[in-house]
Design an enzyme around this catalytic site. Structure first.
Site, PDB file in Angstrom:
ATOM      1  N   ARG A 145     145.724 -35.860 -22.051  1.00 49.67           N
ATOM      2  CA  ARG A 145     145.656 -34.753 -21.025  1.00 49.67           C
ATOM      3  C   ARG A 145     147.119 -34.778 -20.206  1.00 49.67           C
ATOM      4  NH1 ARG A 145     140.115 -32.409 -20.192  1.00 49.67           N
ATOM      5  NH2 ARG A 145     141.006 -31.277 -18.580  1.00 49.67           N
ATOM      6  N   TYR A 148     149.932 -32.449 -19.780  1.00 46.71           N
ATOM      7  CA  TYR A 148     149.701 -31.059 -18.776  1.00 46.71           C
ATOM      8  C   TYR A 148     149.967 -31.703 -17.213  1.00 46.71           C
ATOM      9  CZ  TYR A 148     147.563 -27.165 -16.751  1.00 46.71           C
ATOM     10  OH  TYR A 148     147.091 -26.052 -15.939  1.00 46.71           O
ATOM     11  N   PHE A 194     131.442 -20.681 -24.049  1.00 44.11           N
ATOM     12  CA  PHE A 194     130.017 -20.286 -23.873  1.00 44.11           C
ATOM     13  C   PHE A 194     129.519 -18.822 -24.219  1.00 44.11           C
ATOM     14  CE2 PHE A 194     129.083 -24.449 -21.050  1.00 44.11           C
ATOM     15  CZ  PHE A 194     128.895 -25.158 -22.103  1.00 44.11           C
ATOM     16  N   THR A 213     130.846 -31.958 -13.921  1.00 46.70           N
ATOM     17  CA  THR A 213     131.024 -30.900 -12.890  1.00 46.70           C
ATOM     18  C   THR A 213     132.164 -30.244 -12.953  1.00 46.70           C
ATOM     19  OG1 THR A 213     131.655 -31.811 -10.669  1.00 46.70           O
ATOM     20  CG2 THR A 213     129.214 -31.697 -11.455  1.00 46.70           C
ATOM     21  N   ARG A 278     134.985 -36.175 -14.824  1.00 44.40           N
ATOM     22  CA  ARG A 278     133.773 -36.199 -14.442  1.00 44.40           C
ATOM     23  C   ARG A 278     133.185 -35.012 -13.629  1.00 44.40           C
ATOM     24  NH1 ARG A 278     130.501 -37.443 -17.651  1.00 44.40           N
ATOM     25  NH2 ARG A 278     128.823 -37.393 -15.958  1.00 44.40           N
TER      26      ARG A 278
HETATM   27  P1  NAD Z   1     147.687 -18.694 -19.906  1.00 46.33           P
HETATM   28  O1  NAD Z   1     147.837 -19.570 -21.277  1.00 46.33           O
HETATM   29  O2  NAD Z   1     146.780 -17.484 -20.294  1.00 46.33           O
HETATM   30  O3  NAD Z   1     149.092 -18.128 -19.645  1.00 46.33           O
HETATM   31  C1  NAD Z   1     150.441 -18.967 -19.666  1.00 46.33           C
HETATM   32  C2  NAD Z   1     151.524 -18.040 -20.059  1.00 46.33           C
HETATM   33  O4  NAD Z   1     152.653 -18.711 -20.097  1.00 46.33           O
HETATM   34  C3  NAD Z   1     151.188 -17.213 -21.492  1.00 46.33           C
HETATM   35  O5  NAD Z   1     151.232 -15.769 -21.347  1.00 46.33           O
HETATM   36  C4  NAD Z   1     152.224 -18.104 -22.262  1.00 46.33           C
HETATM   37  O6  NAD Z   1     152.514 -17.292 -23.280  1.00 46.33           O
HETATM   38  C5  NAD Z   1     153.225 -18.295 -21.280  1.00 46.33           C
HETATM   39  N1  NAD Z   1     154.242 -19.460 -21.702  1.00 46.33           N
HETATM   40  C6  NAD Z   1     153.824 -20.724 -21.931  1.00 46.33           C
HETATM   41  N2  NAD Z   1     154.819 -21.577 -22.280  1.00 46.33           N
HETATM   42  C7  NAD Z   1     155.853 -20.701 -21.936  1.00 46.33           C
HETATM   43  C8  NAD Z   1     157.617 -20.857 -21.902  1.00 46.33           C
HETATM   44  N3  NAD Z   1     157.780 -22.034 -22.236  1.00 46.33           N
HETATM   45  N4  NAD Z   1     158.243 -19.764 -21.793  1.00 46.33           N
HETATM   46  C9  NAD Z   1     157.559 -18.720 -21.145  1.00 46.33           C
HETATM   47  N5  NAD Z   1     156.496 -18.328 -21.218  1.00 46.33           N
HETATM   48  C10 NAD Z   1     155.536 -19.392 -21.448  1.00 46.33           C
HETATM   49  O7  NAD Z   1     146.940 -19.423 -18.864  1.00 46.33           O
HETATM   50  P2  NAD Z   1     146.568 -19.140 -17.512  1.00 46.33           P
HETATM   51  O8  NAD Z   1     145.210 -19.538 -17.344  1.00 46.33           O
HETATM   52  O9  NAD Z   1     146.979 -17.568 -17.275  1.00 46.33           O
HETATM   53  O10 NAD Z   1     147.735 -20.066 -16.495  1.00 46.33           O
HETATM   54  C11 NAD Z   1     148.797 -19.703 -15.853  1.00 46.33           C
HETATM   55  C12 NAD Z   1     149.072 -20.775 -15.059  1.00 46.33           C
HETATM   56  O11 NAD Z   1     148.017 -21.073 -14.033  1.00 46.33           O
HETATM   57  C13 NAD Z   1     149.679 -21.987 -15.686  1.00 46.33           C
HETATM   58  O12 NAD Z   1     150.857 -22.370 -15.283  1.00 46.33           O
HETATM   59  C14 NAD Z   1     148.408 -22.946 -15.545  1.00 46.33           C
HETATM   60  O13 NAD Z   1     148.947 -24.417 -15.813  1.00 46.33           O
HETATM   61  C15 NAD Z   1     148.170 -22.633 -14.201  1.00 46.33           C
HETATM   62  N6  NAD Z   1     146.691 -22.876 -13.979  1.00 46.33           N
HETATM   63  C16 NAD Z   1     145.702 -21.966 -14.395  1.00 46.33           C
HETATM   64  C17 NAD Z   1     144.159 -22.613 -14.347  1.00 46.33           C
HETATM   65  C18 NAD Z   1     143.199 -21.671 -14.879  1.00 46.33           C
HETATM   66  O14 NAD Z   1     142.081 -21.951 -14.687  1.00 46.33           O
HETATM   67  N7  NAD Z   1     143.274 -20.633 -15.373  1.00 46.33           N
HETATM   68  C19 NAD Z   1     143.855 -23.589 -13.209  1.00 46.33           C
HETATM   69  C20 NAD Z   1     145.040 -24.351 -12.924  1.00 46.33           C
HETATM   70  C21 NAD Z   1     146.292 -24.054 -13.244  1.00 46.33           C
HETATM   71  N1  UDP Z   2     133.049 -28.235 -22.036  1.00 50.03           N
HETATM   72  C1  UDP Z   2     132.060 -27.919 -22.716  1.00 50.03           C
HETATM   73  N2  UDP Z   2     131.811 -27.197 -23.952  1.00 50.03           N
HETATM   74  C2  UDP Z   2     132.966 -26.342 -24.260  1.00 50.03           C
HETATM   75  C3  UDP Z   2     134.126 -26.391 -23.519  1.00 50.03           C
HETATM   76  C4  UDP Z   2     134.285 -27.172 -22.388  1.00 50.03           C
HETATM   77  O1  UDP Z   2     131.017 -28.717 -22.517  1.00 50.03           O
HETATM   78  O2  UDP Z   2     132.850 -25.774 -25.373  1.00 50.03           O
HETATM   79  C5  UDP Z   2     133.361 -28.868 -20.832  1.00 50.03           C
HETATM   80  C6  UDP Z   2     134.459 -29.856 -21.005  1.00 50.03           C
HETATM   81  O3  UDP Z   2     134.437 -31.005 -21.414  1.00 50.03           O
HETATM   82  C7  UDP Z   2     134.698 -30.133 -19.426  1.00 50.03           C
HETATM   83  C8  UDP Z   2     134.345 -28.659 -18.892  1.00 50.03           C
HETATM   84  O4  UDP Z   2     133.562 -28.123 -19.759  1.00 50.03           O
HETATM   85  O5  UDP Z   2     133.787 -31.050 -18.975  1.00 50.03           O
HETATM   86  C9  UDP Z   2     135.708 -27.849 -18.751  1.00 50.03           C
HETATM   87  O6  UDP Z   2     136.248 -27.890 -19.570  1.00 50.03           O
HETATM   88  P1  UDP Z   2     137.524 -26.503 -19.528  1.00 50.03           P
HETATM   89  O7  UDP Z   2     138.185 -27.074 -20.991  1.00 50.03           O
HETATM   90  O8  UDP Z   2     137.242 -25.332 -19.396  1.00 50.03           O
HETATM   91  O9  UDP Z   2     138.529 -27.156 -18.492  1.00 50.03           O
HETATM   92  P2  UDP Z   2     139.200 -28.499 -17.883  1.00 50.03           P
HETATM   93  O10 UDP Z   2     138.414 -29.609 -18.630  1.00 50.03           O
HETATM   94  O11 UDP Z   2     140.414 -28.314 -17.891  1.00 50.03           O
HETATM   95  O12 UDP Z   2     138.447 -28.531 -16.460  1.00 50.03           O
END
Ligand code: NAD
Ligand code: UDP
Ligand code: UDP
Length: 323
Positions: A145, A148, A194, A213, A278
């Protein structure tokens, strides 16, 4: 119109969060330039915006320099789900780090305010719970991971160095798990997995025992938090946690999805992925105090809207949501 005539760049604008942000900015009167390389984003996410003359889309990779003229920048470009960001981990690091350098260079030249979508993943597998902003995290720097987590940590470093060294006006939000319409159905995130499994009558894949969680924030609440941070006084740089502090086990989430979809799918236990945290829950005291922000939409209501979206957009309608 709060943002009338403002030219705003949204990188990652064709993604899940980016498309909602573009929509909201347009509704507030802004001119929006959506920059995306469509790695995980989709034209379908922004198709409904393309008729708007204030909306422009540019296919571009943020790891390359970008010369445009804008007033504000929202840097969201980066794959966000474990499946996608681990598919090409080197590209994930480049997107976070080179992307941040390029967007900060752009902000510096234009004297434009810039927002960074950071993440709760900077806390890694947290030893402190819930996580306040001053907690420095527990990240494995060489794990699967880390492309990221460490990429986003380095991006935060760059934001604060450009702020100190060049006076760039920065806003950094640490976003916790967010869900809602336009989540990618195949990106492996738990909410989309899910819901699609339940609607298809397939078993729900519960990783580990399901006792880990997460705290899920509905997308509209999150976008409101992002905009409040962007509009806050200049000394409010963040990092600020944005997320919903209501915490659930993955087993409870699975049961809730089954109930809301009316599905009789069984739960199947699958191995816990490597380095899977966790527990995760935001401490949002700072966001509440500085931005007057807190989530409004409870999980059940947000899940209903997300289930409706998947039924409408993916033809997954065999079982209807429970009333
Ligand atoms: P997403 O994958 O739907 O959106 C990311 C977008 O970035 C996509 O449209 C993708 O094509 C574009 N992209 C990726 N690499 C690129 C590059 N090199 N140049 C130009 N465009 C590029 O994800 P999201 O859930 O919408 O997340 C958006 C942002 O929020 C991300 O930076 C992510 O890390 C952050 N974020 C999201 C969550 C969440 O739960 N969704 C949580 C924490 C942080
Ligand atoms: N998870 C799960 N089943 C799935 C996908 C994810 O039980 O089909 C669990 C995963 O192991 C994690 C939590 O759900 O503990 C959230 O996972 P997700 O990939 O949505 O986000 P992140 O781990 O980045 O918080
Ligand atoms: N950059 C960009 N657009 C601009 C200005 C800069 O994409 O309008 C990129 C460019 O690639 C540059 C990086 O941002 O390398 C960092 O810019 P900065 O001015 O900080 O550093 P330098 O130009 O000295 O590398």
């Amino acid at each position: 119109m709060k943002r009338a005539r403002k030219r705003i760049l949204v990188t990652g604008g064709a993604g899940f969060l980016g498309s909602h942000l573009c929509e909201r900015l347009l509704a507030e009167g802004a001119e929006v330039l959506c920059v995306d390389n469509f790695y995980t984003g989709a034209r379908d996410n922004i198709r409904h915006l393309t008729a708007n003359p204030r909306f422009e889309v540019m296919r571009h990779d943020v790891t390359l320099p970008l010369y445009v003229e804008v007033d504000e920048i929202f840097n969201l470009a980066c794959p966000a789900s474990p499946v996608h960001y681990q598919h090409n981990p080197v590209q994930t690091v480049k997107t976070s780090v080179h992307g941040a350098i390029n967007m900060l260079g752009l902000a510096k030249r234009l004297r434009a305010k810039i927002f960074q979508a950071s993440t709760s993943e900077v806390y890694g597998d947290p030893a402190m719970h819930p996580q306040p902003e001053h907690y420095r995290g527990n990240v494995n720097p060489i794990g699967v991971r880390s492309c990221y987590d460490e990429g986003k940590r380095c991006a935060e470093t760059l934001f604060f160095d450009y702020h100190r060294q060049n006076g760039v006006n920065i806003r950094v939000a640490r976003i916790f798990n967010t869900y809602g319409p336009r989540m990618h159905p195949n990106d492996g995130r738990v909410v989309s997995n899910f819901i699609t499994q339940a609607l298809r009558g397939e078993p729900l894949s519960l990783y580990g025992g399901g006792s880990q969680t997460r705290s899920f924030c509905y997308v509209d609440d999150l976008i409101e938090g992002i905009l409040r941070l962007m509009d806050a006084p200049d000394d409010v740089t963040g990092p600020i946690n944005l997320g919903n502090p209501d915490e659930f086990t993955m087993r409870a989430l699975a049961e809730q999805v089954l109930r809301l979809t009316g599905s009789t799918s069984p739960l199947v236990l699958q191995p816990l992925p490597s380095d899977d945290p966790r527990q995760r829950c935001p401490d949002i005291t700072v966001a509440t105090q500085l931005l007057g922000w807190q989530p409004q939409i409870p999980l059940q209501q947000g899940l209903r809207r997300t289930i409706d979206y998947f039924i409408d957009h993916l033809g997954l309608g065999d079982s209807q949501p429970a009333a």
